[in-house]
Design an enzyme around this catalytic site. Structure first.
Site, PDB file in Angstrom:
ATOM      1  N   ALA A 240     -59.958 -39.893  37.773  1.00 34.66           N
ATOM      2  CA  ALA A 240     -58.739 -40.108  38.377  1.00 34.66           C
ATOM      3  C   ALA A 240     -57.991 -39.060  38.857  1.00 34.66           C
ATOM      4  CB  ALA A 240     -57.875 -41.043  37.400  1.00 34.66           C
ATOM      5  N   ASP A 241     -57.245 -39.339  40.081  1.00 29.84           N
ATOM      6  CA  ASP A 241     -56.307 -38.305  40.276  1.00 29.84           C
ATOM      7  C   ASP A 241     -54.883 -38.814  40.092  1.00 29.84           C
ATOM      8  OD1 ASP A 241     -58.832 -38.016  42.292  1.00 29.84           O
ATOM      9  OD2 ASP A 241     -57.635 -36.046  42.384  1.00 29.84           O
ATOM     10  N   ARG A 242     -54.656 -40.100  39.825  1.00 30.46           N
ATOM     11  CA  ARG A 242     -53.238 -40.379  39.347  1.00 30.46           C
ATOM     12  C   ARG A 242     -53.540 -41.983  39.130  1.00 30.46           C
ATOM     13  NH1 ARG A 242     -47.523 -38.898  41.641  1.00 30.46           N
ATOM     14  NH2 ARG A 242     -48.818 -37.206  42.887  1.00 30.46           N
TER      15      ARG A 242
END
Ligand code: MRU
Length: 353
Positions: A240-242
């Site tokens: 995940a990036d965010r």
């Protein structure tokens, strides 16, 4: 073999230039915040945790050389602001910047410039160890959770992008789960997608898996649904990036379609991410800014044109997977949680499953 994507010794920083992998192993010096900004922007270093760590370490290198003079707080603030602007989607750099700034401001109340530089450097150096430790916990929690759901001896995982040693301080998040399963002797195989257009899967994940002898098979992104139907995939695990408050998750473009296909095939879909990739300040995925990258990443490979000249291009680097599709759970260093449990888990109101 330990893959060292980030080489840091007090006062000096080098990164493995990921633009040249897998064909050349070249370490580039990062001597300044501006060097780090450019390395992040051009994706010599990428992956949400690695971006934050390299960004902050570049600041440590400059502070070690005395940057900021009598006003290190202003230098730190401006540097962090610049670093955060390099890539907008991953929250890790912005989050580290906020926490580090708060720390620096508090320290500045009682320390002189030299002492402040020292304590900020120590805070930053600690990020490396914290990230590896968190990744190992993610690997362990993820492996146990996946194994608890299956009666079989060994499992088959499908993953996307690169979330391994090259994307973190070491070990990795989703690839950390794969590593843990392999170490337990319970991984039959991992299928990794090519991950167009930047090919993090075929260039970087494949490189890590081959280097460690982990059984892995490369597929194109368009083969994912077929692979789920034909290859007895136990779980899909991605990074995940965010991750925002309702569990919606931004990750490498293509993640969303994997989640849809996994749901169709009844395969649990997991996000593996440290709490540093979570952002409770945003309520839903609609609030996440998605980075749009240059058209050349689609229209050419290593400078060789592959698309019809003149074609228009849309190149979003990430997409958002709605929380309803994250059916396996969100694997963090605190445990594995359903999207609906994430807020409580991160604020200490819920402990590991
Ligand atoms: O564009 P990238 O290569 O930085 O994108 C990386 C990803 O999307 C990863 O899945 C994510 O950053 C998690 S890395 C542990």
């Amino acid at each position: 073999m330990t893959l060292e994507a980030i080489r840091y010794r007090t006062g000096s920083l080098q990164i493995l230039n990921q633009l040249l992998l897998p064909h050349q192993t070249v370490y580039d010096d990062v001597r300044s915040v501006q060097d780090a900004y450019e390395a992040i922007k051009t994706m010599k270093v990428r992956g949400a945790p690695a971006i934050a760590i390299v960004g902050c370490l570049s600041l440590a290198v400059e502070l070690r050389a005395g940057a900021g003079g009598d006003d290190p707080v202003t230098f730190i603030r401006e540097s962090l602001c610049h670093l955060t602007s390099a890539r907008p989607t991953a929250v890790n750099m912005g989050r580290a910047a906020r926490e580090l700034m708060e720390f620096a401001e508090n320290e500045s109340m009682e320390k002189n410039s030299e002492q402040l530089r020292e304590s900020v450097i120590a805070w930053i150096e600690d990020m490396l160890e914290r990230d590896v430790n968190d990744n190992k916990k993610i690997g362990n929690y993820g492996a146990q959770h996946i194994l608890s759901g299956v009666p079989r001896d060994s499992v088959t995982i499908l993953t996307h992008c690169n979330t391994g040693s090259l994307a973190t301080a070491g070990y990795g998040t989703a690839l950390g789960v794969v590593r843990s399963l392999y170490t337990l002797g319970r991984l039959k195989r991992v299928y990794c997608t090519e991950t167009r257009p930047y090919n993090q899967g075929s260039r970087l994940t494949a490189y890590e898996m081959v280097a460690e002898g982990i059984p892995a098979t490369l597929i194109t992104d368009s083969m994912a649904a077929l692979t789920m139907r034909e290859m007895d995939i136990t779980a899909v695990v991605v990074g995940a990036d965010r991750v925002v408050a309702n569990g919606d998750t931004a990750n490498k473009v293509g993640t969303y379609q994997l989640a849809i296909a996994a749901k169709h095939h009844g395969i649990p879909f997991y996000i593996a991410a440290p709490s540093t990739s979570c952002d409770l300040s945003l309520e839903s995925g609609r609030d996440i800014i998605i980075e749009v990258r240059p058209p050349e990443e689609l229209t050419s490979i290593n400078g060789v044109p592959i698309a019809a000249p003149g074609i228009e291009v849309w190149n979003p680097a990430f997409d958002v997977t709605p929380h309803q599709l994250i059916t396996g759970g969100i694997i963090t260093e605190l445990g594995v949680f359903l999207p609906s449990e994430l807020q409580a888990a991160l604020t200490g109101r819920l402990t590991a499953l």
